[in-house]
Design a protein around this motif. Structure first.
Motif, mmCIF file in Angstrom:
data_model
loop_
_atom_site.group_PDB
_atom_site.id
_atom_site.type_symbol
_atom_site.label_atom_id
_atom_site.label_comp_id
_atom_site.label_asym_id
_atom_site.label_seq_id
_atom_site.Cartn_x
_atom_site.Cartn_y
_atom_site.Cartn_z
ATOM 1 N N SER A 7 -11.450 -84.141 -67.578
ATOM 2 C CA SER A 7 -11.739 -85.314 -68.378
ATOM 3 C C SER A 7 -10.989 -85.335 -69.676
ATOM 4 O O SER A 7 -10.208 -86.226 -69.950
ATOM 5 N N HIS A 8 -11.202 -84.351 -70.511
ATOM 6 C CA HIS A 8 -10.597 -84.378 -71.841
ATOM 7 C C HIS A 8 -9.392 -83.440 -71.895
ATOM 8 O O HIS A 8 -9.145 -82.807 -72.908
ATOM 9 N N SER A 9 -8.642 -83.300 -70.802
ATOM 10 C CA SER A 9 -7.605 -82.288 -70.770
ATOM 11 C C SER A 9 -6.438 -82.669 -71.662
ATOM 12 O O SER A 9 -5.980 -83.802 -71.668
ATOM 13 N N ILE A 10 -5.975 -81.694 -72.410
ATOM 14 C CA ILE A 10 -4.707 -81.794 -73.110
ATOM 15 C C ILE A 10 -3.873 -80.625 -72.614
ATOM 16 O O ILE A 10 -4.401 -79.650 -72.085
ATOM 17 N N ILE A 11 -2.576 -80.748 -72.749
ATOM 18 C CA ILE A 11 -1.690 -79.695 -72.260
ATOM 19 C C ILE A 11 -1.583 -78.641 -73.348
ATOM 20 O O ILE A 11 -0.874 -78.807 -74.340
ATOM 21 N N THR A 12 -2.311 -77.554 -73.175
ATOM 22 C CA THR A 12 -2.431 -76.580 -74.256
ATOM 23 C C THR A 12 -1.123 -75.844 -74.527
ATOM 24 O O THR A 12 -0.945 -75.299 -75.613
ATOM 25 N N THR A 13 -0.204 -75.817 -73.556
ATOM 26 C CA THR A 13 1.067 -75.150 -73.820
ATOM 27 C C THR A 13 1.885 -75.907 -74.866
ATOM 28 O O THR A 13 2.784 -75.335 -75.479
ATOM 29 N N LYS A 14 1.603 -77.191 -75.074
ATOM 30 C CA LYS A 14 2.264 -77.924 -76.156
ATOM 31 C C LYS A 14 1.849 -77.391 -77.521
ATOM 32 O O LYS A 14 2.477 -77.668 -78.528
ATOM 33 N N LEU A 15 0.762 -76.630 -77.545
ATOM 34 C CA LEU A 15 0.234 -76.098 -78.803
ATOM 35 C C LEU A 15 0.607 -74.637 -79.011
ATOM 36 O O LEU A 15 0.124 -74.004 -79.942
ATOM 37 N N ALA A 86 -2.315 -87.953 -82.892
ATOM 38 C CA ALA A 86 -3.538 -87.490 -83.530
ATOM 39 C C ALA A 86 -4.259 -86.464 -82.670
ATOM 40 O O ALA A 86 -4.791 -85.469 -83.174
ATOM 41 N N THR A 87 -4.278 -86.684 -81.354
ATOM 42 C CA THR A 87 -4.948 -85.744 -80.457
ATOM 43 C C THR A 87 -4.371 -84.345 -80.609
ATOM 44 O O THR A 87 -5.102 -83.362 -80.781
ATOM 45 N N TYR A 88 -3.054 -84.228 -80.560
ATOM 46 C CA TYR A 88 -2.432 -82.912 -80.628
ATOM 47 C C TYR A 88 -2.447 -82.342 -82.040
ATOM 48 O O TYR A 88 -2.524 -81.123 -82.229
ATOM 49 N N LEU A 89 -2.394 -83.212 -83.051
ATOM 50 C CA LEU A 89 -2.486 -82.709 -84.420
ATOM 51 C C LEU A 89 -3.859 -82.095 -84.662
ATOM 52 O O LEU A 89 -3.982 -81.023 -85.258
ATOM 53 N N VAL A 90 -4.909 -82.771 -84.199
ATOM 54 C CA VAL A 90 -6.250 -82.219 -84.358
ATOM 55 C C VAL A 90 -6.368 -80.888 -83.606
ATOM 56 O O VAL A 90 -6.925 -79.917 -84.115
ATOM 57 N N ALA A 91 -5.831 -80.848 -82.386
ATOM 58 C CA ALA A 91 -5.879 -79.602 -81.614
ATOM 59 C C ALA A 91 -5.140 -78.484 -82.336
ATOM 60 O O ALA A 91 -5.584 -77.324 -82.334
#
Length: 920
Positions: A7-15, A86-91
């Motif tokens: 559901s709320h997946s982001i690609i964590t390798t981008k981080l 914003a999603t990735y900046l917050v992450a």
């Protein structure tokens, strides 16, 4: 790795920063000054292949053991939208400062809201309060061109504390205002020539990485040709190691550091690879990132892990994205070259790779990536099937509307009605995304096709079920669009048709009905209907509508003056939200919003502010109207009570702008009334009248619009009375308030009635009737004391302070019984709150006053069970494990216990509970 939550997946390798290869040449001299300078910015602007990411990786590694917080984002073209950025900046900020509470910002970042400003202001506030040294890395910044994002980043850099440093790498000029940092000697600017290798560095690099030992003449020629370009040297090393001719002959063929050189060398490198390696490289080139399993799936190679290991040992531009070696990517320049080769030699390979990648990701539970690859490869039939399978669960049962809307944005519109499940999931997401008109239109279209069986050819049972879903969406969209009477009329009829066999839809429709009754100030009916929604939600086993039901029960209880009941509801909402990890964002935000409102109603400002950290997300997320209004109102009230009237007004004006953009006149009206009231409470009569003029609150047409809803109509009348009082006409104010009190129904808002009595007391005091004023305020105190319902009285403003002091003085030091002691606690809370002093004084006074009195609230069975474990010496983690709940829920229960029995520690709680015979 890639997050597996569908559901709320982001690609964590981008981080994640790339792993720093120990064989590479150190560039420490380029960033020593940056490491030593607080508040500095390091920029790297150079062409592809110049070693920008490698430099950033070395900086990251050098700081990793220093205790500095580190946040990293690998930017790509999709991040040039405010919501994605914003999603990735917050992450990244979560990694940069793991102790901070960023749940609300994460929810906001994942939301396709129309106004990015509230979120970016929240981000600025978080960044300005970083507790330790931190460095934020932004790689591949050339992808960011959006003016809104750039404006925000300029503000962030300008207001960042000295503890924050920023590293930015880009292939193009960075479009940010960095001049002030250059003037203050806080800008370290790394250019193309700085990254170029010297002769010694080039020799060491070729020797260490490729085993190539060049003579002085060949090295000089190679440096002249490549100008020290790191990727050129890397490619040359690969070519020289494989090439059969003399070294000088190969070097002489280089045409310079440009596309010709990179293309030539890459072709040489690719041709020199064994066929199996070459095919593997071409097949995996389209992947944005790859694991051994994914690479094997798309390439057909029997051992993807061994092949990736071979590429890594051979220095074939494979970059590890995590320390575990689970995920990798190709160097951008190499990836681009490989994809060009694929397009030129086998255009169909790209499509096959995306299809295989989608299939593999689906099998691994990586639903978001599976759908992304299907969309990338234009496999729209497959994308439709995947979205139709997963979208209903995400949006209807987990509240993740953003993911569904993003999928539908990428899916061509001709596919939007491919299946009723797909269309209705889209409509449901629209209904909760401030786009109720579009939701209604889609639901209408689905109903038309279901009746005509145009293209779907469904069995009758499926037609019946999908028709019910479409009709539920129509009712919800009416409610979200503030068409309350229509929503109630349709909802009552539909509820009868649903029966008891469809608990999820029953819960949804009952929530809509409860919301409508609440808007019409039928609070008891609202609470009863929400209870039905709660029971149906439990039967369906779906936390999302269940939390909605508890929220509605809680806010109805507050309006009826049942603060203790609302307090219990808020606890249940928190527990229920924590049972659904995939829906923690929206559900937890709603639970937090209710908890914040309960705390504010008791004037527990610290606790209210704590919960608003997450509840505030409603100011930039979805509707409907009331949670959004509540979020703005609580935030503004907290700011006002802390002596920040300008900030409170900005919050409310932001809300008014949102209301206008949504076409929500009732939301605008309520926020405007709140703005004028808070300005009056701050003693700013001139400013209050300016706000009245700007918002046209006293215009006849405004009053006419408000008559549809009793709450707004009465609130406007009270505002007229308060304006009269502020302008010195106490007699007029008294007449208006007395009429309002006489017109209040017995089933109306107790909270509003308390405010009316408190303002009436203020008017009597101003009218030189102190005895009447004291008696009137005492009536309000008597009504509110048992529930500690403080805020409705405090909302009358600081004009109550002399009346409260007079009451306290008249009572003197006379011994007080339990009920009077509770009233004294309320008076103490009000005096402290209205004086905008340290709220802890009020909490301490309340606790002291309640200590000897009979508790106004009993402990629940769960709280008593928890206290027994506390008595046994269990720490919070052990308590969480024993009760099968989270540590945050344990802390929430402990806070509730302290509040109920007037203590401030675990030991005191056990002792007090034994004293009250709650523990035996």
């Amino acid at each position: 790795m890639v997050a597996k939550t569908s559901s709320h997946s982001i690609i964590t390798t981008k981080l994640s920063a790339p792993e720093c290869d120990g064989r590479l040449i150190t560039r420490r001299a380029l960033f020593d000054a940056f490491v030593r300078t607080q508040g500095s910015i390091l920029t790297v602007v150079a062409a592809a292949g110049s070693g920008k990411s490698t430099l950033l990786a070395e900086i990251h590694q050098s700081l990793a053991t220093s205790g500095t917080g580190l946040g990293w984002i690998n930017l790509d073209p999709d991040d040039d939208t405010p919501s994605n950025f914003a999603t990735y900046l917050v992450a990244a900020l979560i990694r940069l400062d793991p102790g901070a509470k960023f749940d609300d910002l994460m929810l906001q970042g994942r939301t396709p809201f129309r106004d990015i400003e509230p979120l970016f202001r929240r981000l600025l506030a978080h960044v300005s309060n970083l507790p330790r040294d931190a460095v934020l890395f932004l790689d591949d910044f050339q992808h960011i061109q959006n003016d809104v994002i750039l404006f925000f980043l300029n503000k962030l850099l300008a207001s960042a504390p000295p503890t924050l440093r920023v590293v930015i790498a880009s292939r193009q000029r960075i479009p940010l205002d960095l001049s002030r940092f250059r003037l203050r000697n806080r800008l370290i600017d790394v250019q193309q020539e700085d990254l170029s290798f010297s002769a010694q560095q080039a020799y060491d690099f070729l020797k260490l990485s490729h085993g190539v030992d060049l003579g002085q003449k060949d090295l000089a020629l190679l440096l002249e040709t490549t100008e020290g370009w790191p990727t050129g040297l890397q490619l040359a090393g690969l070519a020289l190691r494989k090439h059969a001719c003399q070294t000088s002959q190969l070097i002489e063929k280089f045409s310079g550091r440009d596309r010709d050189l990179s293309t030539y060398l890459m072709e040489v490198v690719l041709r020199s690879q064994p066929e199996a390696v070459r095919q593997f490289l071409l097949a995996t080139a389209p992947l944005t990132r790859m694991s051994a399993g994914l690479a094997a799936a798309v390439s057909g190679h029997p051992n993807g892990a061994a092949m990736i290991e071979h590429l890594s040992r051979a220095n074939l531009f494979v970059i590890a994205l995590d320390r575990e070696g689970g995920w990798y990517r190709y160097h951008h320049l190499f990836s681009s070259f490989l994809q060009d080769q694929v397009t030129a030699t086998d255009p169909t390979l790209l499509s096959r790779v995306f299809e295989r990648a989608s299939t593999w990701c689906e099998a691994q539970g990586l639903t978001t990536e599976a759908i992304q690859y299907a969309l990338d490869g234009q496999h729209y039939d497959r994308a439709c099937d995947l979205i139709a399978t997963h979208a209903a669960t995400l949006t209807m049962r987990q509240g993740d509307h953003y993911t569904v809307l993003e999928w539908m944005r990428r899916l061509p519109e001709r596919y939007h009605l491919r299946t009723p499940e797909l269309a209705l999931a889209h409509a449901w997401a629209r209904a909760f995304s401030r786009d109720s008109d579009r939701a209604t239109a889609i639901a209408d279209r689905v109903l038309q096709q279901l009746r005509s069986q145009d293209g779907w050819n469904l069995p009758q049972q499926a037609v019946t079920e999908q028709s019910f879903v479409a009709r539920v969406i129509q009712v919800m969209a009416s409610g979200a669009n503030d068409e309350i009477d229509n929503a109630i009329e349709l909802g009552i009829a539909l509820r009868k048709e649903l029966g008891d066999d469809r608990p999820f839809l029953t819960s949804s429709i009952c929530n809509t009905l409860s919301y409508g009754y609440f808007a019409r100030q039928e609070f008891e009916l609202s609470a009863r209907t929400a209870s039905e929604a709660y029971r149906a939600g439990h039967r369906a086993g779906v936390p999302y509508p269940t939390v909605w039901a508890i929220f509605l029960q809680g806010v109805a209880a507050l309006e009826m003056g049942h603060v203790r009941s609302a307090f219990e509801h808020s606890g249940r909402a928190v527990d229920c939200a924590h049972t659904a990890e995939s829906s923690r964002g929206y559900s937890s935000a709603m639970a937090a919003l209710l908890s914040a409102e309960v705390a504010l109603q008791r004037c527990d400002l610290d606790r209210a502010a704590e919960f608003m950290g997450l509840g505030r997300s409603f100011t930039a997320t979805f509707g409907p109207l009331y949670p959004l209004f509540l979020a703005y109102r609580i935030d503004a009230r907290l700011s006002a009570l802390r002596g920040e009237p300008d900030h409170a007004r900005r919050i409310l004006m932001d809300g008014q702008d949102t209301a206008l953009s949504m076409g929500q006149p009732r939301l605008y009206l309520n926020l405007a009334i709140e703005e004028v009231t808070l300005r009056l409470n701050a003693g700013d009569i001139t400013g209050a009248m300016e706000s009245v003029a700007r918002t046209q609150l006293l215009e006849d047409r405004t009053l006419k619009q408000a008559t549809t809803f009793r709450g707004e109509h009465d609130a406007l009348k009270l505002l007229r009375a308060r304006l009269a009082l502020a302008n010195g006409d106490a007699a007029l104010a008294l007449r208006l308030i007395t009429m309002l009190l006489q017109q209040q129904p017995s089933t109306g808002s107790v909270s509003f009635a308390l405010t009316l009595r408190a303002v009436r007391a203020h008017a009597m005091w101003a009218d030189q009737r102190p005895s009447d004023a004291i008696r009137e305020l005492d009536k309000a105190l008597s009504s509110a004391a048992l529930e500690q319902h403080a805020y409705p009285i405090a909302h009358a403003g600081p004009g109550l302070i002399p009346i409260l002091k007079a009451i306290v003085e008249r009572r003197g030091d006379a011994p007080l019984g339990g009920d009077l002691r509770v009233k004294r606690a309320l008076e103490s809370t009000l005096l402290t709150t209205l004086s905008t002093e340290d709220q802890s004084l009020a909490i301490a006074a309340t606790g002291a006053a309640l200590h000897d009195a009979k508790p106004t609230e009993t402990l629940t069975d769960r709280e008593i069970e928890l206290l027994r474990l506390v008595e046994a010496g269990l720490a919070n983690k052990q308590l969480a494990d024993a009760l099968l709940i989270s540590e945050s829920t344990v802390k929430w229960h402990l806070h509730n216990i302290y509040s109920k029995i007037g203590v401030g520690s675990r030991t005191a709680a056990v002792a007090r509970a034994r004293e009250l015979t709650m523990l035996k």
